[in-house]
Design an enzyme around this catalytic site. Structure first.
Site, short mmCIF file in Angstrom:
data_model
loop_
_atom_site.label_atom_id
_atom_site.label_comp_id
_atom_site.label_asym_id
_atom_site.label_seq_id
_atom_site.Cartn_x
_atom_site.Cartn_y
_atom_site.Cartn_z
N CYS A 47 -1.08 11.67 23.57
CA CYS A 47 0.20 12.17 24.05
C CYS A 47 1.30 11.14 23.84
O CYS A 47 1.06 9.96 23.67
CB CYS A 47 0.09 12.48 25.53
SG CYS A 47 -0.51 11.08 26.45
N GLN A 86 -7.51 -0.38 3.90
CA GLN A 86 -8.25 -1.03 4.99
C GLN A 86 -9.59 -1.63 4.54
O GLN A 86 -10.16 -2.45 5.25
CB GLN A 86 -8.51 -0.02 6.13
CG GLN A 86 -7.25 0.32 6.94
CD GLN A 86 -6.73 -0.85 7.78
OE1 GLN A 86 -7.46 -1.79 8.10
NE2 GLN A 86 -5.47 -0.80 8.14
N ALA A 96 -2.05 -6.75 0.20
CA ALA A 96 -2.52 -8.12 0.44
C ALA A 96 -2.57 -8.51 1.92
O ALA A 96 -3.44 -9.26 2.35
CB ALA A 96 -1.63 -9.11 -0.33
N GLY A 151 0.81 -1.21 0.00
CA GLY A 151 0.00 0.00 0.00
C GLY A 151 0.85 1.27 0.00
O GLY A 151 0.50 2.27 -0.63
N ASN A 199 -7.46 3.76 9.45
CA ASN A 199 -6.90 2.54 10.04
C ASN A 199 -6.89 2.57 11.56
O ASN A 199 -6.73 1.54 12.19
CB ASN A 199 -5.48 2.29 9.51
CG ASN A 199 -4.60 3.52 9.58
OD1 ASN A 199 -4.93 4.56 9.02
ND2 ASN A 199 -3.50 3.40 10.29
#
Ligand SMILES: Cc1ncc(COP(=O)(O)O)c(C=O)c1O
Length: 374
Positions: free
Chosen positions: A327, A180, A201, A71, A152
């Site tokens: 944070c 995703q 994949a 990706g 994601n």
């Protein structure tokens, strides 16, 4: 101790059927797909069949699918090459994109080849579509919109058809990071006009290190990797045949079993939400769980002395999940997504992400064990 894997947005285990398809090729097909002899032709046929499977799954033409290393490469390629080759001088994106998009945009800004503007995000973490319309109407420059289909970390879903229509009406190109959602939600590229999309994949039970980019026939870009004539001159380098065969087999299975898998995962997530709310009423969910990917749930736990160690304690108790708090504590590197939505929050965030391999018993065990860690 058997482990419970609730980190299926980070990656998914290889499906045994996919492993079988890959090892068969590893054992029997060693030809170089660029060779013209029989071994080469066999290897080439495997790749072209895989391309056909991906194109069929997305209802696009086989010439629009290019295999990549994943990706990250697909997203880099779409963003950087549309600036380099298509005259794009302006990109509209969002602050909640994956780092492979955000850091590509940083590189584009550094090179001063295009300007980058960020669309507003509402309180639940959705893209404000009116702001997108306003940004698009504000300039006549050649613009690319880059927005992810499902986040994601929090799972929020983009209304893909609506955004594609907004971009088309404004004459803008549209790149969607579908890493995703690939295999989890139907995507019909004949009905929904996109310029680019990406897939990986290992997010749908295939192997790591292989993905693809869809490049619509209207947007011919030049190669990202220079080399031989592989991938129809778009990506030099001998192809990852086993990976590509595994990707296609995994996508074929994901599409064939989509409803069955989705039903199971939805059931697990609903059970998780009900149980965690009943057991720890002070938890909060990030994003918009009612309009999110069914596999992801981002949970914030109240500030506590043990909170910093939550992920480590989960791991020690055999439970794998991901972090992501606003944070940076030294242990938890912090999440730009949660940081954007809740900049001042001291709560501890854990992303649980589910697969059809998980069970209700596993969910119950996680909820029970959480008690001692809060
Ligand atoms: C939304 C999104 N885009 C892109 C990527 C990168 O994919 P890959 O790991 O195949 O490079 C990921 C993986 O974490 C992702 O979740």
């Amino acid at each position: 101790m058997s482990r419970i894997f609730l980190d299926n947005s980070a990656t998914t285990p290889l499906d045994p059927v996919v492993l079988g398809a890959m090892t068969e090729v590893m054992a029997n097909n060693y030809g170089n797909p660029s060779s013209i002899h029989a071994e080469g032709r066999q290897a080439r046929a495997l790749i072209e069949n895989a391309r056909k499977t991906v194109a069929n799954a997305l209802n696009c033409s086989i010439g629009e699918i290019f295999f990549t290393s994943g990706g990250t490469e697909a997203n880099n390629m779409a963003l950087k090459n549309s600036v380099r080759d298509l005259g794009v001088t302006r990109i509209i994106s969002s602050p909640l994109e994956h780092h492979c998009v955000l850091h590509s945009l940083d590189a584009i800004k550094m090179a001063e080849t295009a300007t980058v503007e960020m669309v507003k995000i509402d309180a639940k973490g959705h893209v404000e579509l009116d702001d997108l319309r306003r940004l698009l109407a504000a300039s006549n420059e050649k613009t690319l919109v880059s927005l992810m289909h499902a986040n994601n970390e929090i799972g929020n879903l983009l209304p893909l058809e609506e955004v594609a229509a907004i971009c088309e009406e404004a004459g803008a190109l549209f790149h969607c990071d579908t890493v995703q959602t690939m295999g989890y939600f139907p995507i019909d590229l004949d009905a929904t006009r996109l310029s680019f999309l990406s897939g990986s994949a290992h997010k749908f039970y295939g192997p790591k290190g292989v993905g693809f980019v869809y490049i619509s026939n209207d947007n011919i870009i030049k190669p990202y990797l220079d080399g031989g004539a592989q991938e129809r001159n778009m990506r030099g380098g001998t192809e990852n045949i086993y990976g590509i065969v595994g990707l296609a087999k995994a996508l074929e299975l994901a599409v064939a079993e989509r409803e069955e898998r989705a039903g199971k995962i939805r059931n697990l997530k609903d059970h998780f939400i009900r149980s965690i709310k009943a057991t720890y009423p002070e938890v909060a969910f990030n994003g918009d769980p009612d309009n999110a990917h069914y596999k992801v749930l981002s949970v914030s736990f109240p500030e506590s002395s043990k909170g910093d160690l939550l992920l480590m304690n989960l791991d020690l108790n055999g439970i794998s999940a991901s972090g992501g708090s606003a944070c940076s504590s030294g242990i938890d590197v912090g999440s730009h997504v949660i940081g954007h939505l809740h900049p001042d929050s001291k709560r501890h965030t854990v992303r649980f992400s589910f697969s059809h391999h998980n069970t209700i018993e596993e969910v119950d065990e996680v909820i029970a064990k959480l008690g001692g860690m809060l």
